[in-house]
Write a protein that holds these residues in place. Structure first.
Motif, short mmCIF file in Angstrom:
data_model
loop_
_atom_site.label_atom_id
_atom_site.label_comp_id
_atom_site.label_asym_id
_atom_site.label_seq_id
_atom_site.Cartn_x
_atom_site.Cartn_y
_atom_site.Cartn_z
N ASN A 153 1.02 -1.32 0.13
CA ASN A 153 0.15 -0.31 0.09
C ASN A 153 1.12 1.07 0.05
OD1 ASN A 153 -2.17 -1.10 -0.28
ND2 ASN A 153 -2.55 -1.14 1.99
N CYS A 184 -7.89 5.75 -1.85
CA CYS A 184 -7.87 4.28 -1.77
C CYS A 184 -8.69 4.44 -1.06
CB CYS A 184 -6.58 4.75 -0.39
SG CYS A 184 -4.94 5.09 -1.17
N GLU A 237 -10.51 0.98 0.77
CA GLU A 237 -10.65 -0.63 0.97
C GLU A 237 -11.86 -1.65 1.65
OE1 GLU A 237 -9.37 -2.17 5.45
OE2 GLU A 237 -9.41 -0.33 5.58
N ASP A 254 -6.88 -1.01 -1.83
CA ASP A 254 -5.65 -1.81 -0.23
C ASP A 254 -7.29 -2.78 -0.18
OD1 ASP A 254 -5.23 -3.66 1.80
OD2 ASP A 254 -5.52 -1.67 3.01
#
Length: 339
Positions: free
Chosen positions: A63, A135, A137, A170
């Motif tokens: 990451n 980003c 997740e 991620d």
């Protein structure tokens, strides 16, 4: 018998996985000479329909490499307030890349395209950080294993394109989401610029994550990985474990999800539990009565050789995994009922 439900990182390689590791063909990966890691990288890139891939010793390094290759010092990335890249990577975004994080107040670690649009709109002058990266997740760790709606991810993708933002996933527990939502890796490969995938959580490998992206991104990632100390030598032994995990341990994730939901069902029937977050995959987050207290509950369960972990704010986490057997499951359910 110890029942360790602290994390799905607690798994031990099976005999079959160890056999695959023992028989791996290896070479010096710093010189691109390890055939097994090359095979793993090719397999992962093909699986996701992306150009290239690179093996890393940890998801955090993967990451952090992605953040660094998409940004310059002084830039800004956007992520949910629960995001792993912000909460659990040691402040790496600031330390390694010199970037600041704009936190979005989403639901269980997931925000909407409209929330991102609101966050992106604003001044674009010398006084503010340059907006560079988004980003995501999936699944969300702090959000209790929640799975993003893919159509929302597509909408967010359009916002990133219109604002010239890079888009990183991620995917530490991405295969849990793929199994739970009946989605395919190629869907995600077509949407994101880079994706990190962990092999050492639900998939059961002892070490390793893979970063996927374009050939240009991965060529830059080689340099950043070296800079961060992640260039390794005969890592085919570890890559072989990842290969075995991909070949044998994806579909069985549904078993972990089923057990998690059964645990949630029991928790919903006991008087000392005050709230349970929705359960979609292998993570259960719940609250107990304040008179008991999360830490006290965890300590009491530990005396019964059942290991759980606190998540802050009175939250308790249980994570099911491939080493959590049917016998362990029955013991846990009974102990929760009898507590």
């Amino acid at each position: 018998m110890t029942i360790d439900l602290i994390s799905d990182t607690k798994t031990i390689p099976s005999k079959a996985m160890l056999e695959a590791m023992l028989n791996a063909k290896v070479g010096d990966d710093v010189f691109n000479g390890d055939p097994t890691v090359n095979q793993l990288q090719t397999k992962m890139a093909t699986m996701f329909g992306m150009e290239d891939a690179l093996f890393f010793p940890s998801g955090t390094m993967a990451n952090q490499t992605a953040i660094k290759l998409h940004t310059q010092p002084g830039d800004k990335l956007f992520c949910d307030k629960y995001a792993h890249v912000y909460n659990y990577e040691g402040g790496g975004a600031a330390f390694n890349s010199g970037v600041t994080c704009k936190l979005i107040d989403g639901n269980r670690g997931m925000f909407t395209a409209s929330q991102l649009e609101e966050a992106v709109v604003g001044r674009a002058d010398i006084h503010v950080p340059f907006s560079r990266l988004v980003c995501i997740e999936n699944t969300t760790n702090k959000g209790g294993g929640a799975c993003w709606d893919f159509s929302e991810l597509e909408k967010i993708g359009k916002v990133t394109q219109s604002n010239k933002l890079a888009y990183h996933l991620d995917g530490a527990r991405l295969f849990n989401a793929l199994v739970a939502k009946n989605e395919s890796p190629k869907q995600y490969g077509q949407l994101f610029d880079t994706i990190s995938v962990c092999l050492s959580k639900g998939l059961g490998a002892p070490v390793g994550s893979v970063l996927l992206g374009s050939k240009t991104h991965i060529q830059k990632a080689y340099r950043i990985r070296k800079l961060l100390g992640g260039a390794m030598r005969q890592i085919g032994y570890l890559a072989a474990a990842g290969m075995y995990a991909l070949d044998n341990n994806i579909e069985r994730l549904a078993e972990d999800h089923k057990k998690a939901k059964e645990i949630g069902k029991v928790l919903s029937t006991v008087s000392y539990v005050t709230k349970i977050e929705p359960i979609e995959t292998n993570i259960i987050i719940f609250y107990v009565d304040e008179k008991i207290g999360a830490h006290n509950f965890i300590e009491k369960m530990a005396t019964k050789n059942i290991l759980l972990t606190p998540m802050g704010e009175g939250r308790i986490r249980i994570v099911t995994h491939l080493d959590y057997t049917d016998d362990m499951h029955q013991v846990l359910l009974k102990e929760l009922q009898d507590f």
